[in-house]
Design a protein around this motif. Structure first.
Motif, PDB file in Angstrom:
ATOM      1  N   PHE A   1       0.833  -1.198   0.000  1.00 42.95           N
ATOM      2  CA  PHE A   1       0.000   0.000   0.000  1.00 42.95           C
ATOM      3  C   PHE A   1       0.868   1.248   0.000  1.00 42.95           C
ATOM      4  O   PHE A   1       1.879   1.310   0.667  1.00 42.95           O
TER       5      PHE A   1
ATOM      6  N   SER B   1      -2.075   7.547  -0.502  1.00 43.58           N
ATOM      7  CA  SER B   1      -2.634   8.184  -1.690  1.00 43.58           C
ATOM      8  C   SER B   1      -3.378   9.484  -1.388  1.00 43.58           C
ATOM      9  O   SER B   1      -3.667  10.244  -2.307  1.00 43.58           O
TER      10      SER B   1
ATOM     11  N   THR C   1      -5.294   7.985   3.714  1.00 43.86           N
ATOM     12  CA  THR C   1      -5.751   6.870   2.884  1.00 43.86           C
ATOM     13  C   THR C   1      -4.566   6.263   2.161  1.00 43.86           C
ATOM     14  O   THR C   1      -3.731   6.981   1.616  1.00 43.86           O
ATOM     15  N   TRP C   2      -4.520   4.938   2.183  1.00 44.80           N
ATOM     16  CA  TRP C   2      -3.537   4.180   1.419  1.00 44.80           C
ATOM     17  C   TRP C   2      -4.283   3.363   0.371  1.00 44.80           C
ATOM     18  O   TRP C   2      -5.421   2.961   0.584  1.00 44.80           O
ATOM     19  N   SER C   3      -3.635   3.105  -0.765  1.00 44.38           N
ATOM     20  CA  SER C   3      -4.237   2.248  -1.783  1.00 44.38           C
ATOM     21  C   SER C   3      -3.179   1.285  -2.301  1.00 44.38           C
ATOM     22  O   SER C   3      -1.978   1.524  -2.173  1.00 44.38           O
ATOM     23  N   ASP C   4      -3.661   0.168  -2.864  1.00 45.45           N
ATOM     24  CA  ASP C   4      -2.738  -0.817  -3.421  1.00 45.45           C
ATOM     25  C   ASP C   4      -3.004  -0.974  -4.917  1.00 45.45           C
ATOM     26  O   ASP C   4      -3.982  -0.428  -5.444  1.00 45.45           O
TER      27      ASP C   4
ATOM     28  N   GLY D   1      -6.504  -1.746  -6.314  1.00 44.71           N
ATOM     29  CA  GLY D   1      -7.585  -0.791  -6.136  1.00 44.71           C
ATOM     30  C   GLY D   1      -8.199  -0.773  -4.750  1.00 44.71           C
ATOM     31  O   GLY D   1      -9.124   0.004  -4.499  1.00 44.71           O
ATOM     32  N   ARG D   2      -7.701  -1.595  -3.840  1.00 42.78           N
ATOM     33  CA  ARG D   2      -8.219  -1.548  -2.470  1.00 42.78           C
ATOM     34  C   ARG D   2      -7.757  -0.259  -1.798  1.00 42.78           C
ATOM     35  O   ARG D   2      -6.675   0.241  -2.093  1.00 42.78           O
ATOM     36  N   GLU D   3      -8.591   0.259  -0.896  1.00 38.04           N
ATOM     37  CA  GLU D   3      -8.246   1.458  -0.135  1.00 38.04           C
ATOM     38  C   GLU D   3      -8.458   1.204   1.343  1.00 38.04           C
ATOM     39  O   GLU D   3      -9.403   0.525   1.739  1.00 38.04           O
TER      40      GLU D   3
ATOM     41  N   SER E   1      -8.337   3.538   4.985  1.00 41.54           N
ATOM     42  CA  SER E   1      -8.225   4.882   5.550  1.00 41.54           C
ATOM     43  C   SER E   1      -8.307   4.833   7.064  1.00 41.54           C
ATOM     44  O   SER E   1      -9.025   4.010   7.633  1.00 41.54           O
TER      45      SER E   1
ATOM     46  N   THR F   1     -17.521  -1.902   1.524  1.00 41.03           N
ATOM     47  CA  THR F   1     -16.693  -1.173   2.471  1.00 41.03           C
ATOM     48  C   THR F   1     -16.982  -1.603   3.907  1.00 41.03           C
ATOM     49  O   THR F   1     -18.133  -1.667   4.317  1.00 41.03           O
TER      50      THR F   1
ATOM     51  N   THR G   1     -12.036  -0.568   1.753  1.00 41.76           N
ATOM     52  CA  THR G   1     -12.847  -0.884   0.579  1.00 41.76           C
ATOM     53  C   THR G   1     -12.116  -1.928  -0.256  1.00 41.76           C
ATOM     54  O   THR G   1     -10.926  -1.782  -0.537  1.00 41.76           O
TER      55      THR G   1
END
Length: 111
Positions: free
Chosen positions: A9, A12, A29-32, A35-37, A39, A74, A96
């Motif tokens: 992650f 973002s 918020t982090w994303s990989d 597309g997962r997020e 927060s 989510t 999410t």
């Protein structure tokens, strides 16, 4: 409190909400790549809402209510007290694109 949830992650988004000269709220918020997020919110009201309640989670002695919004894919974990060093008493994690098991694992890494 704000350690990266996983090496895959990347941070973002970051929002600091000020009420006077000092921040009173924070959302990171982090994303990989898939597309997962994930927060973390501290002191941000009105961003947490879900339709289904699940079993609570206990992370290092702090109990959170876990809930799910199936339509948005989510999960939410909401604590009634914040960890030491948080800018405010309200504290939540939002994920999410996770399974319930994955979400609980990530929550345990950042709380």
């Amino acid at each position: 409190m704000l350690a990266d949830p996983s090496p895959n992650f990347l941070e973002s988004d970051r929002l600091n909400v000020a009420a006077g000269p000092d921040p009173s709220g924070l959302r990171v918020t982090w994303s990989d790549p898939s597309g997962r997020e994930f927060s973390i919110l501290s002191g941000i009201e009105g961003e947490v809402g879900a339709t289904e309640s699940m079993d609570p989670i206990n992370v290092r002695g702090h109990v959170a209510t876990v809930s799910l919004d199936r339509a948005a894919d989510t999960y939410f974990a909401v604590w009634h007290e914040s960890p030491e060093g948080s800018p405010c008493s309200q504290y939540a994690a939002i994920g999410t694109g996770f399974s319930e098991r994955e979400f609980r694992t990530y929550v345990e890494r950042v709380r």
